[in-house]
Design a protein around this motif. Structure first.
Motif, PDB file in Angstrom:
ATOM      1  N   ILE A   1     -28.927 -65.805-125.734  1.00 11.24           N
ATOM      2  CA  ILE A   1     -29.420 -67.007-126.392  1.00 11.24           C
ATOM      3  C   ILE A   1     -28.767 -68.214-125.729  1.00 11.24           C
ATOM      4  O   ILE A   1     -27.547 -68.256-125.568  1.00 11.24           O
ATOM      5  N   ARG A   2     -29.602 -69.187-125.334  1.00 12.72           N
ATOM      6  CA  ARG A   2     -29.126 -70.398-124.667  1.00 12.72           C
ATOM      7  C   ARG A   2     -29.482 -71.615-125.514  1.00 12.72           C
ATOM      8  O   ARG A   2     -30.238 -71.521-126.475  1.00 12.72           O
ATOM      9  N   GLU A   3     -28.955 -72.771-125.115  1.00 10.52           N
ATOM     10  CA  GLU A   3     -29.299 -74.014-125.804  1.00 10.52           C
ATOM     11  C   GLU A   3     -30.779 -74.304-125.601  1.00 10.52           C
ATOM     12  O   GLU A   3     -31.354 -73.966-124.572  1.00 10.52           O
ATOM     13  N   ASP A   4     -31.392 -74.928-126.586  1.00 12.26           N
ATOM     14  CA  ASP A   4     -32.817 -75.288-126.624  1.00 12.26           C
ATOM     15  C   ASP A   4     -33.738 -74.084-126.768  1.00 12.26           C
ATOM     16  O   ASP A   4     -34.948 -74.226-126.621  1.00 12.26           O
ATOM     17  N   ASP A   5     -33.210 -72.911-127.053  1.00 11.83           N
ATOM     18  CA  ASP A   5     -34.055 -71.760-127.375  1.00 11.83           C
ATOM     19  C   ASP A   5     -34.525 -71.884-128.823  1.00 11.83           C
ATOM     20  O   ASP A   5     -33.818 -72.430-129.675  1.00 11.83           O
ATOM     21  N   VAL A   6     -35.705 -71.379-129.085  1.00 10.79           N
ATOM     22  CA  VAL A   6     -36.224 -71.360-130.453  1.00 10.79           C
ATOM     23  C   VAL A   6     -35.865 -70.015-131.069  1.00 10.79           C
ATOM     24  O   VAL A   6     -36.132 -68.963-130.482  1.00 10.79           O
ATOM     25  N   VAL A   7     -35.204 -70.055-132.223  1.00  9.18           N
ATOM     26  CA  VAL A   7     -34.761 -68.829-132.889  1.00  9.18           C
ATOM     27  C   VAL A   7     -35.259 -68.841-134.333  1.00  9.18           C
ATOM     28  O   VAL A   7     -35.619 -69.877-134.883  1.00  9.18           O
ATOM     29  N   LEU A   8     -35.261 -67.666-134.914  1.00 11.72           N
ATOM     30  CA  LEU A   8     -35.616 -67.498-136.319  1.00 11.72           C
ATOM     31  C   LEU A   8     -34.338 -67.128-137.063  1.00 11.72           C
ATOM     32  O   LEU A   8     -33.635 -66.193-136.667  1.00 11.72           O
TER      33      LEU A   8
END
Length: 112
Positions: A71-78
């Motif tokens: 997981i990186r910055e600006d990734d969309v997560v739930l």
């Protein structure tokens, strides 16, 4: 002695999506789950996420996700908020690819 031609040909081994019209399934948010964008990686399996309900939550990445998914910055997560401190803390349960995030934005699930 003759060399075989198929040992160095890596292009045969790649899995390309040759069906551009093929539909992909995107996991939509269920009851109690909120999509959000990763703002900051804090280390030690924790991240800051700006959620759809305009709260910034400290989220924990579970061990099974930590080992399999980056997981990186600006990734969309739930994320799924905790039952206590639900406005401050949550668990990450899914990471969307860029294509899936665009799909969620078009469908109105993601308003960031």
């Amino acid at each position: 002695m003759k060399k075989s031609n198929n040992k160095g040909n890596k292009s045969k081994n790649k899995n390309h999506n040759n069906n551009p019209g093929e539909n992909i399934r995107v996991r939509s948010p269920r009851k109690g789950e909120i999509p959000g964008v990763v703002e900051q990686i804090l280390g030690h399996g924790k991240i800051k996420v700006r959620c759809n309900d305009s709260n910034v939550r400290l989220c924990r990445i579970p061990g099974k996700m930590k080992k399999r998914i980056w997981i990186r910055e600006d990734d969309v997560v739930l994320v799924k908020p905790w039952e206590f401190q639900s406005d401050e803390k949550a668990d990450v349960i899914w990471r969307y690819t860029h294509t899936e995030a665009n799909y969620l934005e078009r469908r109105g699930f993601l308003k960031i």
